[in-house]
Design a protein around this motif. Structure first.
Motif, short mmCIF file in Angstrom:
data_model
loop_
_atom_site.label_atom_id
_atom_site.label_comp_id
_atom_site.label_asym_id
_atom_site.label_seq_id
_atom_site.Cartn_x
_atom_site.Cartn_y
_atom_site.Cartn_z
N ALA A 1 2.43 32.55 -19.56
CA ALA A 1 2.34 32.64 -17.85
C ALA A 1 1.30 32.17 -17.10
O ALA A 1 1.04 31.97 -15.71
CB ALA A 1 3.37 33.20 -17.64
N ARG A 2 0.76 33.60 -17.28
CA ARG A 2 -0.86 33.20 -16.73
C ARG A 2 -1.82 32.08 -16.46
O ARG A 2 -1.84 30.87 -15.03
CB ARG A 2 -1.64 34.01 -17.36
N SER A 3 -1.37 31.02 -17.29
CA SER A 3 -2.18 29.78 -17.42
C SER A 3 -1.40 28.58 -16.93
O SER A 3 -1.71 27.77 -15.55
CB SER A 3 -2.76 28.92 -18.71
N ARG A 4 -0.15 28.88 -16.60
CA ARG A 4 1.11 28.15 -16.01
C ARG A 4 1.23 28.36 -14.73
O ARG A 4 0.61 27.28 -13.34
CB ARG A 4 2.95 27.80 -15.85
N TYR A 5 0.94 29.64 -14.27
CA TYR A 5 0.34 30.34 -12.26
C TYR A 5 -0.86 30.05 -12.41
O TYR A 5 -0.99 28.97 -11.21
CB TYR A 5 0.42 31.87 -12.80
N GLU A 6 -1.40 29.75 -12.84
CA GLU A 6 -3.27 29.09 -12.28
C GLU A 6 -3.47 27.56 -12.04
O GLU A 6 -4.13 27.15 -11.05
CB GLU A 6 -4.52 29.34 -13.24
N ALA A 7 -2.10 27.15 -12.89
CA ALA A 7 -3.08 25.79 -12.66
C ALA A 7 -1.60 25.29 -11.87
O ALA A 7 -2.10 24.39 -10.28
CB ALA A 7 -1.76 25.32 -14.11
N ALA A 8 -0.51 25.56 -11.58
CA ALA A 8 0.21 25.77 -9.47
C ALA A 8 -0.46 26.40 -9.13
O ALA A 8 -0.85 25.59 -7.95
CB ALA A 8 1.81 26.53 -10.41
N LEU A 9 -1.46 27.35 -8.61
CA LEU A 9 -2.19 27.50 -7.88
C LEU A 9 -2.93 26.80 -7.44
O LEU A 9 -3.59 26.87 -6.35
CB LEU A 9 -1.90 29.39 -8.08
N ALA A 10 -3.80 26.10 -8.34
CA ALA A 10 -4.87 25.14 -8.15
C ALA A 10 -4.01 24.04 -7.42
O ALA A 10 -4.74 23.07 -6.84
CB ALA A 10 -5.92 24.77 -9.57
N ARG A 11 -3.19 23.33 -8.28
CA ARG A 11 -2.03 22.64 -7.25
C ARG A 11 -2.83 22.46 -6.26
O ARG A 11 -2.41 21.59 -5.13
CB ARG A 11 -0.80 21.94 -8.69
N HIS A 12 -1.37 23.97 -6.06
CA HIS A 12 -1.40 24.10 -4.29
C HIS A 12 -2.71 23.84 -3.46
O HIS A 12 -2.25 24.42 -2.39
CB HIS A 12 -0.28 25.33 -4.45
N ARG A 13 -3.69 25.12 -4.27
CA ARG A 13 -4.52 24.89 -2.63
C ARG A 13 -5.21 23.21 -2.50
O ARG A 13 -5.65 23.11 -1.77
CB ARG A 13 -6.08 25.98 -3.98
N GLN A 14 -4.66 22.97 -3.82
CA GLN A 14 -5.56 21.15 -3.77
C GLN A 14 -4.47 20.78 -2.80
O GLN A 14 -4.95 19.68 -1.68
CB GLN A 14 -5.47 20.57 -5.05
N ARG A 15 -3.36 20.88 -3.01
CA ARG A 15 -2.69 19.64 -1.97
C ARG A 15 -2.66 21.14 -0.27
O ARG A 15 -2.59 20.48 1.33
CB ARG A 15 -0.96 20.12 -1.78
N ALA A 16 -2.67 22.09 -0.83
CA ALA A 16 -2.92 22.67 1.24
C ALA A 16 -4.39 22.36 1.85
O ALA A 16 -4.66 22.08 3.14
CB ALA A 16 -3.06 24.63 0.73
N GLY A 17 -5.32 22.15 1.11
CA GLY A 17 -6.57 21.36 1.47
C GLY A 17 -6.01 19.49 2.43
O GLY A 17 -7.18 19.13 3.30
N ARG A 18 -5.32 19.38 2.18
CA ARG A 18 -5.33 17.53 2.52
C ARG A 18 -4.75 18.16 3.52
O ARG A 18 -2.78 18.29 4.05
CB ARG A 18 -4.35 17.40 1.36
N PRO A 19 -4.57 16.69 4.78
CA PRO A 19 -3.55 16.80 5.79
C PRO A 19 -2.65 16.44 5.24
O PRO A 19 -2.25 15.89 4.62
CB PRO A 19 -4.60 15.85 6.57
#
Length: 158
Positions: free
Chosen positions: A133-151
């Protein structure tokens, strides 16, 4: 304009524990102890059941009995290792023959004692599935941060 931080992923609850790995709650330690005791009791009952089945099926003195015991032990070890790896790193990380669930169904059925042993030992370290669960959350959070940085994308160009 939409707020991208509102869509941030949330930690998912750990199976059998009803809590997340972030906020474990007051009864987490007691639930983990109860889970470990339950897994140990199921392990002992399963081992006794397999011993009775092997004794009833094979001539315990002959070659057939020895081969049957070796087969059950081998299946238990493979099922236990697969369960341990699944709980530790998740299904997506398994490769080769360990990833094919259909091919492992008979092995997992015969080696259920190994699966119970993996759940017991994993519950001594952390809640089974907590690392997953921790690794899935960290991967989802990294994807979210990557998407949030894009216009945001505008309409397609022709």
């Amino acid at each position: 304009m939409t707020d991208r931080s509102a869509a941030a992923p949330a930690p998912e609850p750990v199976r059998f524990f009803g809590t997340t790995w972030v906020d474990r709650g007051a009864g987490y330690r007691l639930r983990r102890i109860a889970f470990a005791v339950g897994a140990l009791l199921a392990l002992v009952a399963g081992a006794a059941l397999m011993w009775l089945a092997v004794a009833a099926l094979g001539d315990s003195q002959g070659l057939v009995g020895v081969l049957l015991v070796v087969a059950v032990l081998g299946c238990s070890v493979m099922a236990g290792l697969r369960t341990w790896r699944t709980l530790a790193v998740g299904r997506g990380a398994l490769s080769g023959w360990m990833a094919d669930d259909r091919a492992l169904t008979p092995i997992m059925a015969v080696g259920f004692v190994g699966t119970l042993a993996a759940y017991f030992v994993r519950s001594l370290v952390e809640a089974p599935g907590e690392g997953l669960a921790r690794s899935r959350y960290e991967a989802a959070l990294a994807r979210h941060r990557q998407r949030a940085g894009r216009p945001p994308k505008r309409g397609s160009r022709r």
